[in-house]
Scaffold this motif. Structure first.
Motif, short mmCIF file in Angstrom:
data_model
loop_
_atom_site.label_atom_id
_atom_site.label_comp_id
_atom_site.label_asym_id
_atom_site.label_seq_id
_atom_site.Cartn_x
_atom_site.Cartn_y
_atom_site.Cartn_z
N ASN A 1 59.27 47.75 32.56
CA ASN A 1 60.57 47.07 32.60
C ASN A 1 60.84 46.30 31.32
O ASN A 1 61.96 46.29 30.81
CB ASN A 1 60.66 46.13 33.80
CG ASN A 1 60.74 46.87 35.10
OD1 ASN A 1 61.14 48.03 35.13
ND2 ASN A 1 60.35 46.22 36.18
N GLU A 2 59.81 45.63 30.80
CA GLU A 2 59.98 44.88 29.56
C GLU A 2 60.26 45.81 28.38
O GLU A 2 61.12 45.52 27.54
CB GLU A 2 58.73 44.03 29.27
CG GLU A 2 58.57 42.88 30.23
CD GLU A 2 57.22 42.20 30.10
OE1 GLU A 2 57.18 40.96 30.25
OE2 GLU A 2 56.21 42.88 29.84
N ARG B 1 63.88 46.95 28.60
CA ARG B 1 64.80 45.91 28.12
C ARG B 1 64.78 45.82 26.60
O ARG B 1 65.83 45.66 25.96
CB ARG B 1 64.43 44.56 28.72
CG ARG B 1 65.02 44.31 30.09
CD ARG B 1 64.84 42.87 30.47
NE ARG B 1 63.43 42.50 30.44
CZ ARG B 1 62.68 42.28 31.51
NH1 ARG B 1 63.20 42.35 32.69
NH2 ARG B 1 61.42 41.96 31.40
N GLN B 2 63.60 45.91 26.00
CA GLN B 2 63.50 45.87 24.54
C GLN B 2 64.23 47.04 23.90
O GLN B 2 64.95 46.87 22.90
CB GLN B 2 62.04 45.86 24.10
CG GLN B 2 61.31 44.57 24.41
CD GLN B 2 59.83 44.64 24.06
OE1 GLN B 2 59.37 45.62 23.48
NE2 GLN B 2 59.11 43.60 24.40
N TYR C 1 52.92 45.04 27.37
CA TYR C 1 54.22 44.93 28.01
C TYR C 1 54.33 45.91 29.17
O TYR C 1 53.79 47.01 29.12
CB TYR C 1 55.34 45.21 27.01
CG TYR C 1 55.45 44.17 25.93
CD1 TYR C 1 55.93 42.90 26.22
CD2 TYR C 1 55.11 44.45 24.63
CE1 TYR C 1 56.03 41.94 25.25
CE2 TYR C 1 55.22 43.49 23.63
CZ TYR C 1 55.67 42.24 23.95
OH TYR C 1 55.78 41.29 22.98
#
Length: 103
Positions: free
Chosen positions: A48-49, A52-53, A45
């Motif tokens: 940014n991912e 978000r998580q 990942y």
């Protein structure tokens, strides 16, 4: 020929299953769903991912905390009854807590 383990009974299964896919059986609110994951993700990942998580995990924890408190829950229940977008109280609270993190 593909092999798979049945977790829940079903009446029908159609279509070709490729050799690199995974069949998922899930029961949500007394409804059985079957889906297939084809070519699962292999790369890590991005930052940014992951951000978000983490934001979603924080919002989910805040929603559970808000629903555990009787006064906050009463406020959210009143707001929930006034709206028509969300079908569940938890979904409404989660969206509200997530919106607080984005603002």
């Amino acid at each position: 020929m593909s092999k798979f383990n049945l977790e829940i009974p079903f009446t029908d299964f159609r279509g070709k299953v490729c050799s690199h896919s995974k069949i998922i059986f899930k029961k949500v609110r007394q409804t059985n769903f079957t889906s297939q994951i084809c070519n699962p993700r292999t790369k890590p990942y991005s930052e940014n991912e992951l951000a978000r998580q983490n934001k979603f995990k924080t919002a989910a924890a805040a929603a559970k905390t808000a629903l555990a408190d009787p006064t906050t829950r009463a406020t959210y229940e009143a707001d929930f009854k006034a709206q028509t977008k969300y079908q569940t109280l938890y979904g409404f609270v989660l969206a509200s807590e997530y919106a607080k993190l984005n603002s």
